[in-house]
Design a protein around this motif. Structure first.
Motif, PDB file in Angstrom:
ATOM      1  N   ILE A 342     -44.059  40.473  42.367  1.00 33.15           N
ATOM      2  CA  ILE A 342     -42.581  39.274  42.249  1.00 33.15           C
ATOM      3  C   ILE A 342     -44.121  38.927  41.380  1.00 33.15           C
ATOM      4  O   ILE A 342     -44.718  38.405  41.137  1.00 33.15           O
ATOM      5  N   TYR A 343     -43.030  38.806  39.797  1.00 36.72           N
ATOM      6  CA  TYR A 343     -43.534  37.677  38.666  1.00 36.72           C
ATOM      7  C   TYR A 343     -42.476  36.698  38.354  1.00 36.72           C
ATOM      8  O   TYR A 343     -41.714  36.645  38.628  1.00 36.72           O
ATOM      9  N   ASN A 344     -43.313  36.184  37.708  1.00 31.59           N
ATOM     10  CA  ASN A 344     -42.819  34.586  37.427  1.00 31.59           C
ATOM     11  C   ASN A 344     -41.989  33.996  36.476  1.00 31.59           C
ATOM     12  O   ASN A 344     -42.619  34.670  35.359  1.00 31.59           O
ATOM     13  N   ASN A 345     -41.093  33.665  36.781  1.00 30.01           N
ATOM     14  CA  ASN A 345     -39.659  34.042  35.087  1.00 30.01           C
ATOM     15  C   ASN A 345     -40.674  32.563  33.898  1.00 30.01           C
ATOM     16  O   ASN A 345     -40.018  32.836  32.337  1.00 30.01           O
ATOM     17  N   ASN A 346     -41.758  31.696  34.062  1.00 28.78           N
ATOM     18  CA  ASN A 346     -42.322  30.820  33.053  1.00 28.78           C
ATOM     19  C   ASN A 346     -42.839  31.837  33.122  1.00 28.78           C
ATOM     20  O   ASN A 346     -44.010  32.662  32.657  1.00 28.78           O
ATOM     21  N   ARG A 347     -42.817  33.156  31.190  1.00 28.98           N
ATOM     22  CA  ARG A 347     -43.382  33.240  30.687  1.00 28.98           C
ATOM     23  C   ARG A 347     -44.466  33.137  30.009  1.00 28.98           C
ATOM     24  O   ARG A 347     -44.796  33.947  29.441  1.00 28.98           O
ATOM     25  N   ILE A 348     -44.456  32.087  29.873  1.00 25.09           N
ATOM     26  CA  ILE A 348     -45.467  31.636  29.057  1.00 25.09           C
ATOM     27  C   ILE A 348     -47.356  30.751  29.620  1.00 25.09           C
ATOM     28  O   ILE A 348     -48.006  29.601  29.626  1.00 25.09           O
ATOM     29  N   LEU A 349     -47.136  31.393  31.179  1.00 22.13           N
ATOM     30  CA  LEU A 349     -48.008  30.934  31.727  1.00 22.13           C
ATOM     31  C   LEU A 349     -49.563  31.778  31.435  1.00 22.13           C
ATOM     32  O   LEU A 349     -50.266  30.499  31.558  1.00 22.13           O
ATOM     33  N   LEU A 350     -49.454  32.648  30.716  1.00 24.34           N
ATOM     34  CA  LEU A 350     -51.091  32.965  29.567  1.00 24.34           C
ATOM     35  C   LEU A 350     -51.127  32.165  28.417  1.00 24.34           C
ATOM     36  O   LEU A 350     -52.261  32.353  28.796  1.00 24.34           O
ATOM     37  N   GLY A 353     -53.729  26.565  28.355  1.00 25.52           N
ATOM     38  CA  GLY A 353     -53.590  25.162  29.208  1.00 25.52           C
ATOM     39  C   GLY A 353     -52.254  25.007  29.706  1.00 25.52           C
ATOM     40  O   GLY A 353     -52.166  24.346  30.210  1.00 25.52           O
ATOM     41  N   VAL A 354     -51.618  26.336  29.350  1.00 22.95           N
ATOM     42  CA  VAL A 354     -49.865  26.361  30.064  1.00 22.95           C
ATOM     43  C   VAL A 354     -50.299  26.133  31.624  1.00 22.95           C
ATOM     44  O   VAL A 354     -50.614  27.204  31.779  1.00 22.95           O
ATOM     45  N   SER A 355     -49.891  25.604  32.532  1.00 28.19           N
ATOM     46  CA  SER A 355     -49.947  25.192  33.561  1.00 28.19           C
ATOM     47  C   SER A 355     -48.746  25.744  35.528  1.00 28.19           C
ATOM     48  O   SER A 355     -49.150  25.161  36.036  1.00 28.19           O
ATOM     49  N   GLY A 356     -47.464  25.615  34.664  1.00 30.71           N
ATOM     50  CA  GLY A 356     -46.253  25.342  35.539  1.00 30.71           C
ATOM     51  C   GLY A 356     -45.378  24.567  34.665  1.00 30.71           C
ATOM     52  O   GLY A 356     -45.302  24.307  33.632  1.00 30.71           O
ATOM     53  N   ILE A 357     -44.078  24.042  35.021  1.00 27.86           N
ATOM     54  CA  ILE A 357     -43.271  23.910  37.047  1.00 27.86           C
ATOM     55  C   ILE A 357     -42.479  25.007  37.457  1.00 27.86           C
ATOM     56  O   ILE A 357     -43.159  25.731  37.806  1.00 27.86           O
ATOM     57  N   LYS A 358     -41.809  24.897  36.982  1.00 29.58           N
ATOM     58  CA  LYS A 358     -40.215  25.647  37.259  1.00 29.58           C
ATOM     59  C   LYS A 358     -39.707  25.372  35.769  1.00 29.58           C
ATOM     60  O   LYS A 358     -38.910  25.077  35.404  1.00 29.58           O
ATOM     61  N   THR A 359     -38.914  26.924  35.960  1.00 27.98           N
ATOM     62  CA  THR A 359     -37.634  27.499  35.012  1.00 27.98           C
ATOM     63  C   THR A 359     -36.002  27.100  36.035  1.00 27.98           C
ATOM     64  O   THR A 359     -36.045  27.178  37.457  1.00 27.98           O
TER      65      THR A 359
END
Length: 517
Positions: A342-350, A353-359
């Motif tokens: 399962i992959y997160n839709n928030n593609r800038i988590l890597l 300093g970016v840490s969430g929250i929801k798309t």
């Protein structure tokens, strides 16, 4: 016959002479009695006939002669005063004159003034003594801390301008410090899957977990299994009968943005989705989200609307839970029983300093992102929360979502660079004073350097107060810590102790005597 005449003569003599004596004997009075000769007799008295025999002596009859009713003298015209009547009090000089038989001196203005002074001076002196004692024994007012300088500090530089997009709405703030900036009209608009942040907030509020806790197991019902294959919405690949922990269900809710997971959690918590939506709106009201309305737990419905300002309030609240922070900062995950990865839709988590929250994306909503990012200030991590909503310039929903993500990253980078710290107060600097409530002021100084987090042009307020559970003493030696100076609030709050610059003494007798109120 001679004997009879003698008896008549004696009787006549008794009737004629003793009436005055009897009156004097029976009722002595200050009024002189009328002599019998001058008072006409009530009836004529017979003259005794001459007799050859000597008349018997009348001396024994004068000793006691009973009075007849007609001989009783009339009562005096005014009753005799027999008891002393109360007399009005006399002035001191008149009383002295009465006692010494000396007439009082004549009244003059000077003598009247002197007499009044003699009477009132002791009373006034007594009142002054009582007043002084009362003032000296009254409880002292509680000492208070007060700032001696400007309560506002302004960061140097112009004003931090963030690269906001030219459509939609958004904003950003540093947690515990304040809002960096807002853009667009803060008007309720569809938020799509960003609504799942509130779904997770309510679940964690009703069933709190933290640390390594995973919560109870939840069984996938028939509806959730059937909804997992819908092509027109984002879903989690789960099947009827499977069991997942509460934490795993939250992962399926937030990472792949499963609408079926949102509805399943709603039914698990509140029996029905409608009842759960009521909880969502109640939570929004408690958080002060006045421009937000939820109509479904997933955000699929266009009637679920909110503003960027309201979503910042929700973001600050839900990020207090460590389990939630861990989940929304997960780029990808493998959950047992769920295929594939399962992959997160928030593609800038890597990104650093970016840490969430929801798309969230839909045709009416466009592309939306509720995000958080961290920045390191003076060795400490500071959280920045932001939202970019309403990206519509892409050709597809994926393009719109990616545009909102890219725009958010630009704002994040500018905010991370623009947020800094400044030395607001240095150690030993006088920052205020102790006010004893009676005019006395004892200066207090900062016990260490105080740095505030902010950005160019930001005004921050300083607060000087006592430490919780303590009070400012009435007397203490120099160097005694009596309070603290604080900047910011919540997780962004920083403070330094303040101590007395010199000895603090209780107010003197003069200050106590002249106090008012």
């Amino acid at each position: 016959e001679p004997a009879a005449r003698a008896a008549d003569g004696a009787s006549a003599e008794r009737n004629a002479e003793p009436s005055g004596k009897a009156t004097a004997t029976a009722r002595p009075t200050a009024t002189p009695a009328v002599p019998p000769a001058d008072r006409p007799s009530a009836e004529p008295t017979a003259q005794p006939a001459p007799s050859a025999e000597p008349a018997p002596s009348a001396e024994p009859a004068s000793t006691f002669v009973p009075l007849r009713g007609t001989d009783v003298p009339p009562p005096p015209a005014e009753a005799e005063r027999t008891r002393q009547q109360p007399m009005p009090p006399l002035p001191p000089l008149d009383l002295l004159a009465e006692l010494t038989n000396t007439p009082p001196p004549p009244e003059t203005p000077v003598r009247t003034a002197v007499r009044r002074v003699k009477i009132w001076t002791p009373l006034v002196l007594l009142l002054l003594i009582v007043f002084a004692v009362v003032q000296a024994l009254r409880p002292l007012p509680a000492p208070e801390l007060a700032l001696s300088g400007d309560p506002t500090y302004t960061f140097e530089g112009g004003k931090l301008d963030l690269p906001w997009p030219d459509e939609g709405q958004g904003g950003a703030e540093v947690e515990g410090v304040g809002t960096i900036g807002m853009y667009g009209e803060q008007k309720p608009a569809p938020i799509a899957s960003v609504a799942k942040a509130m779904t997770a907030y309510v679940i964690l509020k009703e069933h709190p977990i933290s640390g390594d806790e995973v919560g109870p197991k939840i069984t996938v019902d028939k509806q959730a299994g059937e909804e997992s294959n819908r092509p027109d919405e984002s879903t989690a690949p789960i099947e009827e009968g499977q069991q997942f922990t509460q934490k795993q269900m939250l992962q399926l809710l937030m990472i792949p943005s499963g609408n079926n997971a949102a509805r399943l959690l709603a039914r698990w918590d509140a029996t029905s989705e409608e009842a759960f939506v009521e909880k969502m709106n109640a939570a929004a009201k408690d958080l002060g989200m006045t421009n937000t309305t939820y109509t479904d737990p997933s955000g699929l419905e266009a009637s679920t609307v909110s503003t960027a300002a309201d979503q910042l309030k929700l973001g600050k609240a839900v990020m207090q839970n460590d389990v939630f922070r861990e989940i929304v900062n997960t780029p990808q995950i493998k959950i047992p029983g769920v295929e594939p990865m399962i992959y997160n839709n928030n593609r800038i988590l890597l990104e650093p300093g970016v840490s969430g929250i929801k798309t969230g994306s839909s045709t009416p909503a466009g592309g939306n992102l509720l995000w958080t990012a961290d920045t390191i200030i003076d060795g400490e991590s500071r959280r920045i929360i932001g939202a970019v909503m309403g990206a519509q310039q892409g050709a597809t929903l994926d393009d719109k979502l990616q545009l909102s993500i890219d725009n958010s990253l630009k704002v994040i980078r500018a905010a991370q660079e623009g947020v800094t710290s400044a030395a607001v107060v240095k150690k030993g600097e006088v920052v205020g004073y102790v006010d004893d409530g009676l005019g006395g002021r004892t200066p207090v100084v900062a016990a260490k350097d105080l740095k505030a987090v902010g950005w160019a042009g930001l005004d921050v307020r300083l607060k000087l107060g006592v430490v919780a559970g303590r009070q400012v003493p009435h007397a203490a030696g120099a160097g005694t810590v009596v309070g603290e100076l604080t900047i910011g609030s919540g997780s962004g709050e920083v403070s330094t102790p303040v101590a007395l610059q010199k000895d603090l003494a209780e107010p003197g007798f003069g200050a106590k005597l002249t106090r008012i109120g």
